[in-house]
Design a protein around this motif. Structure first.
Motif, PDB file in Angstrom:
ATOM      1  N   LYS A   1       0.906  -1.378   0.152  1.00 27.67           N
ATOM      2  CA  LYS A   1      -0.142   0.067   0.159  1.00 27.67           C
ATOM      3  C   LYS A   1       1.066   1.089  -0.034  1.00 27.67           C
ATOM      4  N   MET A   2       2.023   1.177   0.757  1.00 29.65           N
ATOM      5  CA  MET A   2       2.955   2.285   0.788  1.00 29.65           C
ATOM      6  C   MET A   2       3.409   2.699  -0.479  1.00 29.65           C
ATOM      7  N   SER A   3       3.780   1.560  -1.259  1.00 38.27           N
ATOM      8  CA  SER A   3       4.228   1.720  -2.710  1.00 38.27           C
ATOM      9  C   SER A   3       3.328   2.128  -3.594  1.00 38.27           C
ATOM     10  N   GLN A   4       1.872   1.887  -3.279  1.00 41.60           N
ATOM     11  CA  GLN A   4       0.938   2.434  -4.152  1.00 41.60           C
ATOM     12  C   GLN A   4       0.869   3.931  -3.882  1.00 41.60           C
ATOM     13  N   ILE A   5       0.858   4.078  -2.556  1.00 40.71           N
ATOM     14  CA  ILE A   5       0.766   5.667  -2.188  1.00 40.71           C
ATOM     15  C   ILE A   5       1.849   6.576  -2.872  1.00 40.71           C
ATOM     16  N   GLU A   6       2.855   5.990  -2.961  1.00 45.99           N
ATOM     17  CA  GLU A   6       4.059   6.722  -3.401  1.00 45.99           C
ATOM     18  C   GLU A   6       3.807   6.920  -4.754  1.00 45.99           C
ATOM     19  N   GLU A   7       3.265   6.171  -5.588  1.00 46.55           N
ATOM     20  CA  GLU A   7       3.071   5.985  -6.944  1.00 46.55           C
ATOM     21  C   GLU A   7       2.111   7.034  -7.398  1.00 46.55           C
ATOM     22  N   LEU A   8       0.817   6.872  -6.377  1.00 50.22           N
ATOM     23  CA  LEU A   8      -0.114   7.916  -6.631  1.00 50.22           C
ATOM     24  C   LEU A   8       0.306   9.443  -6.290  1.00 50.22           C
TER      25      LEU A   8
END
Length: 279
Positions: free
Chosen positions: A97-104
């Protein structure tokens, strides 16, 4: 240059000339202004769509952040229960989820940059539109004033298209009036000369001459009678004998004069025969 090229060039030249004559500068300015307003509206719509996309990503980011907190709690609870396997799974999901947050966050930052750029262009375009609107109204006012002045000048000088038509109408009316007046005078002249009477009468020139002679003779006879009456009324009684002697002498002269009644009768008979032959 070939024939087709020359023909195409001539056609384009003619069309361009026609368009230039038909073009109204005020209408062109209004059209250009509307086009710029449409472009501004498109930019605003693009900014709105971009902002919507950015808001959707921000909402998705908040949901992921909530999931991250949830996975943290799951990992803590698993550690308290000595379930390292569950704690590991929770932490792995947290990392995803943290990786997705960084991408977003990167996408949101790009959208924000694009939005800021579009807003700046929108403000610049809006300023240009306002400036163009001011110039447009000024140019329209100048054109309308020049057009009105030209119409007045053409009306005064008579060189405008409408005034030329009026002038030609007046000239044609004058020509028709002159023609009708000349025709009327010609008809009066023909009536006076008896040309129409001659055309509708069976009498020839000899008949008309004879009638004119008879009319003249009757007038002379009436004139002599009038003179004799005027002379007789002015005579005295002493002149009675002289008048009687004059009457006697006139009777003697009439007796000696040759008889002309027979010759007049013959002439009349011949004239009647001529009339009968012509009829």
């Amino acid at each position: 240059m070939g024939i087709l090229s020359r023909a195409s060039y001539v056609v384009r030249s003619k069309l361009n000339s026609l368009l230039n004559r038909a073009e109204d500068p005020t209408e062109s300015l209004d059209y250009s202004y509307e086009q710029m307003r449409d472009e501004l509206q498109d930019v605003k719509q693009g900014i709105a769509d971009l902002t919507t996309q950015k808001k959707r990503l921000e909402i998705q980011k908040r949901r992921l952040e909530e999931n991250v907190e949830k996975h943290n709690e799951q990992a803590r609870e698993a550690v308290r229960q000595d379930r390292d396997d569950l704690a590991r799974q929770a932490l792995e999901k947290k990392q995803a989820k943290m990786s997705q947050i960084e991408e977003l966050e990167g996408q949101i930052a790009d959208l924000q940059s694009t939005q800021d750029d579009l807003v700046g262009k929108k403000n610049e375009l809006q300023s240009r539109i306002e400036e163009f609107r001011t110039k447009k109204e000024t140019m329209k006012a100048r054109y309308e004033a020049a057009e009105a002045s030209t119409r007045v000048s053409e009306a005064v000088t008579g060189v405008g298209d409408e005034m030329s038509d009026v002038t030609r109408s007046i000239e044609r009316a004058e020509e028709r009036t002159d023609e009708m007046e000349a025709r009327s005078e010609a008809m009066d002249e023909l009536v006076d000369t008896g040309a129409f009477d001659d055309a509708m009468s069976d009498k020839d020139s000899i008949d008309r001459e004879l009638e004119s002679g008879r009319s003249s003779k009757e007038v002379d006879t009436e004139l002599e009678t009038l003179k004799s009456e005027m002379g007789g009324s002015g005579s005295t009684s002493g002149g009675t004998e002289s008048a009687a002697s004059e009457d006697t002498e006139s009777e003697a002269e009439e007796a000696e004069a040759p008889d002309v009644d027979v010759s007049d009768a013959e002439v009349e008979a011949e004239l009647e025969e001529l009339k009968d032959d012509e009829n």
